[in-house]
Design a protein around this motif. Structure first.
Motif, short mmCIF file in Angstrom:
data_model
loop_
_atom_site.label_atom_id
_atom_site.label_comp_id
_atom_site.label_asym_id
_atom_site.label_seq_id
_atom_site.Cartn_x
_atom_site.Cartn_y
_atom_site.Cartn_z
N ASP A 27 0.85 -1.19 0.00
CA ASP A 27 0.00 0.00 0.00
C ASP A 27 0.88 1.24 0.00
OD1 ASP A 27 -2.21 1.61 0.03
OD2 ASP A 27 -2.55 1.45 2.19
N GLY A 28 0.70 2.09 -0.97
CA GLY A 28 1.52 3.29 -1.10
C GLY A 28 2.68 3.13 -2.06
N VAL A 29 3.21 1.90 -2.18
CA VAL A 29 4.39 1.63 -3.01
C VAL A 29 5.49 2.62 -2.65
CG1 VAL A 29 5.21 1.08 -5.34
CG2 VAL A 29 2.78 0.87 -4.81
N GLU A 53 -7.39 -5.67 -3.25
CA GLU A 53 -7.61 -4.48 -2.42
C GLU A 53 -6.41 -4.30 -1.50
OE1 GLU A 53 -10.02 -2.45 -2.94
OE2 GLU A 53 -10.95 -3.76 -4.43
N PRO A 54 -5.99 -3.04 -1.27
CA PRO A 54 -4.80 -2.79 -0.46
C PRO A 54 -4.99 -3.01 1.03
CG PRO A 54 -5.78 -0.74 -1.15
CD PRO A 54 -6.54 -1.82 -1.85
N ALA A 55 -6.23 -3.22 1.46
CA ALA A 55 -6.50 -3.48 2.89
C ALA A 55 -7.49 -4.63 3.00
CB ALA A 55 -7.07 -2.24 3.56
N LYS A 56 -7.45 -5.33 4.10
CA LYS A 56 -8.40 -6.42 4.32
C LYS A 56 -9.82 -5.88 4.36
CE LYS A 56 -5.07 -9.18 6.97
NZ LYS A 56 -4.76 -9.77 8.29
N PRO A 57 -10.81 -6.68 3.92
CA PRO A 57 -12.21 -6.23 3.97
C PRO A 57 -12.60 -5.79 5.37
CG PRO A 57 -12.01 -8.27 2.70
CD PRO A 57 -10.66 -8.03 3.33
N ASN A 58 -13.32 -4.68 5.44
CA ASN A 58 -13.83 -4.12 6.70
C ASN A 58 -12.72 -3.63 7.62
OD1 ASN A 58 -16.54 -4.86 5.92
ND2 ASN A 58 -16.09 -6.94 6.59
N PRO A 60 -10.41 -1.07 9.49
CA PRO A 60 -10.55 0.35 9.83
C PRO A 60 -9.39 1.20 9.33
CG PRO A 60 -9.77 -0.90 11.73
CD PRO A 60 -10.05 -1.91 10.64
N THR A 61 -8.32 0.54 8.85
CA THR A 61 -7.15 1.26 8.37
C THR A 61 -7.39 1.76 6.95
OG1 THR A 61 -5.70 -0.14 9.69
CG2 THR A 61 -4.67 1.13 7.93
N PRO A 62 -7.34 3.07 6.71
CA PRO A 62 -7.56 3.58 5.35
C PRO A 62 -6.39 3.22 4.44
CG PRO A 62 -6.86 5.36 6.78
CD PRO A 62 -7.04 4.16 7.67
N PHE A 63 -6.67 3.09 3.14
CA PHE A 63 -5.59 2.75 2.22
C PHE A 63 -5.04 4.00 1.54
CE2 PHE A 63 -9.61 1.91 -0.10
CZ PHE A 63 -9.44 2.70 -1.23
N LEU A 64 -3.78 3.91 1.10
CA LEU A 64 -3.09 5.01 0.43
C LEU A 64 -3.26 4.96 -1.08
CD1 LEU A 64 0.26 4.74 2.44
CD2 LEU A 64 -1.44 6.56 2.69
N THR A 65 -3.37 3.74 -1.62
CA THR A 65 -3.44 3.57 -3.07
C THR A 65 -4.45 2.48 -3.41
OG1 THR A 65 -1.49 2.14 -2.79
CG2 THR A 65 -1.11 4.32 -3.73
N ASP A 66 -5.31 2.74 -4.38
CA ASP A 66 -6.22 1.70 -4.83
C ASP A 66 -5.49 0.82 -5.85
OD1 ASP A 66 -6.13 3.19 -7.16
OD2 ASP A 66 -8.23 3.80 -7.11
N ALA A 67 -6.19 -0.20 -6.36
CA ALA A 67 -5.56 -1.17 -7.25
C ALA A 67 -5.01 -0.51 -8.52
CB ALA A 67 -6.55 -2.27 -7.61
N LYS A 68 -5.77 0.40 -9.08
CA LYS A 68 -5.35 1.05 -10.34
C LYS A 68 -4.08 1.87 -10.15
CE LYS A 68 -7.25 3.88 -14.10
NZ LYS A 68 -8.46 4.60 -14.59
N GLU A 69 -4.01 2.59 -9.03
CA GLU A 69 -2.82 3.40 -8.76
C GLU A 69 -1.61 2.53 -8.47
OE1 GLU A 69 -0.37 6.83 -7.82
OE2 GLU A 69 -1.95 6.30 -9.23
#
Length: 308
Positions: A27-29, A53-58, A60-69
């Motif tokens: 996440d973030g690379v 997905e950069p984070a496990k389902p549900n 609470p930790t927000p992600f920095l980058t989605d799959a496309k990024e």
């Protein structure tokens, strides 16, 4: 499982037998991840293995980058393939099954590279040393990368998240090796900016993605491959009484045209002020013009610094 051939990001049917794979969430690379990729690239062809997905389902930790990024950033790192797996399809595999059945038989890897804190197997029971042991059993070479530090601090996605939540996008860029960014379609707003000769574009922040500290940021805006200076406000627009809905609104300096429905990328360079409530709309849009000029200067300085 989805496999992409990089840098074109076109779907591929399978990995070539004998690939090296860098394993992780990525996440973030950030620069720590890039050090891992540099090691993996010593034995091509090289793939990155991660989750869709950069984070496990549900989580609470927000992600920095989605799959496309992440795919875009993986391409810039020089990797040959990206394997993006659905977490739900591997979460119940034992450590032995993950290595023996998945990495060995399904992906046919000859080498893997992971970070010192890598976890795998059901419940995250396996660590980097266990991975090394099991890979040896199946004839897969395994390299474990130690922590990467800068100025005495370990580089991690969690530290970068803290910086972004505090509005320190400059600090985040130093650890990422690239600006923190948002890419999403332009949506219809209230069109108030045009009435005050300060047209803006509106974007929604993807659900689950980290939201920077509310305020105005100097940004670099990529539209159809061209980069423009931008003044971006992240927040709830208190002057316009928008309620609690978070909005990302950008005045693109020097650009005119219809962008509705088009994906644009916003690179966050520097926070210039906190979000604030103005006495009226006229005062707000007068400030936006001042912000735009300051942000244009920061954009120019950032571009010149990166060229030197």
């Amino acid at each position: 499982m989805k496999i992409y051939k990089l840098p074109c990001c076109l779907p591929a049917d399978a990995l070539p037998a004998g690939c090296t794979a860098a394993l992780g969430n990525f996440d973030g690379v950030h620069l720590g991840h890039k050090a891992l990729f540099e090691e993996a690239l010593k034995t091509p062809p090289c793939a990155v293995w991660t989750f869709t997905e950069p984070a496990k389902p549900n989580s609470p930790t927000p992600f920095l980058t989605d799959a496309k990024e992440r795919l875009r950033l993986f391409s810039l790192c020089g990797l040959d393939y990206a394997v993006m797996e659905d977490f739900s399809l591997v979460k119940n595999l034992s450590c032995e099954e993950f290595v023996g059945e998945y990495l060995n038989k399904r992906l046919r890897l000859s080498r893997v590279v992971c970070g010192f804190n890598y976890r795998f197997g059901k419940g995250g029971r396996g660590n980097a040393e266990e991975l090394k042991r099991l890979c040896g059993k199946y004839g897969i070479e395994c390299t474990v990368i130690p922590p990467v530090t800068t100025e005495g601090r370990e580089i991690s996605s969690s530290i970068i998240r803290e910086m972004i939540l505090c509005g320190d996008t400059e600090g985040a860029e130093k650890l990422l090796g690239h600006p923190f960014s948002l890419t999403s379609p332009v949506i219809h707003g209230k069109s108030l900016g045009s009435l005050f000769q300060t047209p803006t574009v509106n974007q929604e922040i993807l659900q689950g993605m980290i939201i920077p500290k509310y305020g105005v940021y100097a940004t670099a805006v990529t539209v159809d491959g061209k980069v423009f200076p931008g003044a971006t406000n992240v927040g709830i627009r208190p002057t316009l009484n928008d309620g609690d809905k978070v909005n990302c609104e950008t005045n693109i300096v020097g650009f005119s045209g219809d962008l509705y429905g088009k994906d644009i990328r916003i690179d966050f360079l520097k926070m210039v002020r906190d979000e604030q409530k103005f006495s009226d709309k006229s005062a707000l849009f007068s400030q936006i013009k001042k912000d735009a000029e300051r942000c244009r200067m920061i954009f120019t300085e950032h571009s010149e610094r990166n060229r030197s």
